[in-house]
Design an enzyme around this catalytic site. Structure first.
Site, PDB file in Angstrom:
ATOM      1  N   GLY A  74       3.634  -5.097   3.250  1.00 53.10           N
ATOM      2  CA  GLY A  74       3.809  -4.338   2.015  1.00 53.10           C
ATOM      3  C   GLY A  74       5.220  -4.520   1.486  1.00 53.10           C
ATOM      4  O   GLY A  74       6.147  -4.823   2.263  1.00 53.10           O
ATOM      5  N   ALA A  75       5.379  -4.359   0.174  1.00 51.28           N
ATOM      6  CA  ALA A  75       6.702  -4.547  -0.430  1.00 51.28           C
ATOM      7  C   ALA A  75       6.926  -3.546  -1.557  1.00 51.28           C
ATOM      8  O   ALA A  75       7.605  -3.843  -2.540  1.00 51.28           O
ATOM      9  CB  ALA A  75       6.850  -5.975  -0.936  1.00 51.28           C
ATOM     10  N   LYS A 134      10.300  10.171  -6.526  1.00 48.22           N
ATOM     11  CA  LYS A 134      11.487   9.701  -5.793  1.00 48.22           C
ATOM     12  C   LYS A 134      12.432   8.880  -6.674  1.00 48.22           C
ATOM     13  O   LYS A 134      13.643   8.882  -6.469  1.00 48.22           O
ATOM     14  CB  LYS A 134      11.073   8.900  -4.561  1.00 48.22           C
ATOM     15  CG  LYS A 134      10.425   9.774  -3.483  1.00 48.22           C
ATOM     16  CD  LYS A 134      10.082   8.975  -2.237  1.00 48.22           C
ATOM     17  CE  LYS A 134       9.319   9.867  -1.256  1.00 48.22           C
ATOM     18  NZ  LYS A 134       9.019   9.180   0.006  1.00 48.22           N
TER      19      LYS A 134
HETATM   20  P1  ATR Z   1       4.567   2.917  -2.147  1.00 48.20           P
HETATM   21  O1  ATR Z   1       5.613   3.739  -2.845  1.00 48.20           O
HETATM   22  O2  ATR Z   1       3.608   3.710  -1.323  1.00 48.20           O
HETATM   23  O3  ATR Z   1       5.154   1.785  -1.382  1.00 48.20           O
HETATM   24  P2  ATR Z   1       3.815   1.056  -4.183  1.00 48.20           P
HETATM   25  O4  ATR Z   1       5.236   0.844  -4.544  1.00 48.20           O
HETATM   26  O5  ATR Z   1       2.777   1.160  -5.260  1.00 48.20           O
HETATM   27  O6  ATR Z   1       3.632   2.354  -3.312  1.00 48.20           O
HETATM   28  O7  ATR Z   1       3.387  -0.134  -3.179  1.00 48.20           O
HETATM   29  C1  ATR Z   1       2.124  -0.234  -2.615  1.00 48.20           C
HETATM   30  C2  ATR Z   1       2.109  -1.392  -1.616  1.00 48.20           C
HETATM   31  O8  ATR Z   1       0.799  -1.481  -1.016  1.00 48.20           O
HETATM   32  C3  ATR Z   1       2.364  -2.752  -2.252  1.00 48.20           C
HETATM   33  O9  ATR Z   1       2.990  -3.565  -1.295  1.00 48.20           O
HETATM   34  C4  ATR Z   1       0.939  -3.240  -2.538  1.00 48.20           C
HETATM   35  O10 ATR Z   1       0.801  -4.630  -2.661  1.00 48.20           O
HETATM   36  P3  ATR Z   1       1.080  -5.354  -4.104  1.00 48.20           P
HETATM   37  O11 ATR Z   1       2.569  -5.376  -4.258  1.00 48.20           O
HETATM   38  O12 ATR Z   1       0.513  -6.715  -3.961  1.00 48.20           O
HETATM   39  O13 ATR Z   1       0.395  -4.508  -5.123  1.00 48.20           O
HETATM   40  C5  ATR Z   1       0.248  -2.758  -1.290  1.00 48.20           C
HETATM   41  N1  ATR Z   1      -1.225  -2.598  -1.445  1.00 48.20           N
HETATM   42  C6  ATR Z   1      -1.878  -1.620  -2.106  1.00 48.20           C
HETATM   43  N2  ATR Z   1      -3.215  -1.771  -1.986  1.00 48.20           N
HETATM   44  C7  ATR Z   1      -3.412  -2.894  -1.234  1.00 48.20           C
HETATM   45  C8  ATR Z   1      -4.566  -3.600  -0.757  1.00 48.20           C
HETATM   46  N3  ATR Z   1      -5.798  -3.146  -1.052  1.00 48.20           N
HETATM   47  N4  ATR Z   1      -4.380  -4.704   0.007  1.00 48.20           N
HETATM   48  C9  ATR Z   1      -3.134  -5.140   0.297  1.00 48.20           C
HETATM   49  N5  ATR Z   1      -1.993  -4.538  -0.126  1.00 48.20           N
HETATM   50  C10 ATR Z   1      -2.134  -3.429  -0.876  1.00 48.20           C
END
Ligand code: ATR
Length: 275
Positions: A127-128, A66
């Site tokens: 999430g961010a 993307k």
């Molecule tokens: P996407 O494009 O799917 O949003 P990404 O940009 O890698 O993928 O973001 C993944 C999100 O899931 C992030 O908010 C991540 O938190 P961090 O910013 O702290 O990494 C969150 N995430 C992934 N695994 C997690 C977990 N086990 N517990 C809590 N948050 C998680």
């Protein structure tokens, strides 16, 4: 010549987009071809150009391309610019590539389909990452009273919400900053994939609240399994998938397909693991 479309991803084998767009085309009597194409991880732009050269009119773009799609566009929609991502490519009359994102509108349309009103409501987004960035503008456009974004890495939530602060009442932080109850709680993390539950308090849901997971699967996600017994009504991301596809289809064909029958077919196919 039949107008050609495809979805690019890596991996792409399990994509449901060819099925969804095939159904939309059938339903609206559009003669199109829609296939799934795996682009090499370092070769998205070339794959797109090669597709246009053989008559490609547009494409959907999924993980992990993307951002690459965003970078190659000659023109971007306002919402794609905000999202920093493109999930829909369109070849313009002059051969230029136009990029848009329909993920956020897909979420909002799915909520509307289920008659979940957002105006005046307190919304929590967990999430961010890229998935959350893509939905904040359309969510804020529905005029909720407040959007709160919490994330494992607090600074990412703070930075992200700063980028949208001009669009409404929005703030971000770590899980320890959470307080009060919410009418809608949206899980936009990829935590479900690893079977992890974000650390959310038991008292999160207001009366008649909704829990929404942007992921979906044959079984409710771990987040939805947690939210149900805590009083929330549950929705997963299957409807969002269908609605974002419908919006892409509309951008390409200027016809709006009915999403209800396709939702039903997809839900059934998940149960029987058919697609
Ligand atoms: P996407 O494009 O799917 O949003 P990404 O940009 O890698 O993928 O973001 C993944 C999100 O899931 C992030 O908010 C991540 O938190 P961090 O910013 O702290 O990494 C969150 N995430 C992934 N695994 C997690 C977990 N086990 N517990 C809590 N948050 C998680």
């Amino acid at each position: 010549m039949t107008d050609r479309y495809c979805v690019f991803g890596n991996p792409i084998k399990h994509s449901k987009s060819p099925f969804i767009h095939g159904e939309f085309a059938h339903q609206t009597h559009q003669t199109i071809e829609y296939t799934a194409q795996q682009a090499p991880l370092d070769g998205f732009a070339n794959a797109w150009r090669a597709f246009v050269d053989v008559g490609g009119r547009g494409a959907n773009v999924t993980v992990p391309f993307k951002g690459d799609a965003f970078a190659l566009c000659d023109t971007l929609s306002h919402r794609a610019r905000r999202a920093g991502a493109v999930n829909t490519l369109i070849v313009g009359g002059n051969g230029r590539t136009y990029g848009d994102t329909t993920d956020g509108i897909g979420l909002v349309r799915d909520l509307a389909y289920h008659r979940v009103a957002l105006i005046g409501k307190r919304i929590l987004v967990v999430g961010a990452g890229g998935a959350v960035r893509g939905v904040l503008e359309p969510l804020l456009a529905e005029q909720p009273s407040e959007v709160v974004v919490v994330n494992r890495t607090a600074e990412k939530a703070e930075q992200l919400t700063d980028d949208f602060a001009d669009l409404g009442t929005i703030r971000g932080g770590g899980f320890d900053t959470l307080s009060g109850q919410f009418d809608i709680v949206i899980n936009g993390t990829s935590a479900s994939l690893s079977g992890d539950l974000p650390p959310l308090p038991d008292t999160l849901f207001a009366a008649n609240a909704w829990a929404y997971d942007m992921m979906y699967g044959p079984e409710p996600t771990i987040f939805l399994q947690w939210a149900g017994p805590r009083g929330a009504k549950l929705l997963d991301g299957l409807g969002m998938l269908v609605e974002q596809a419908a919006e892409s289809f509309f951008l390409w064909r200027n016809v709006r397909p009915e999403t209800a029958p396709v939702r039903e077919m997809l839900r059934k196919s998940l149960e029987f693991d058919e697609l």
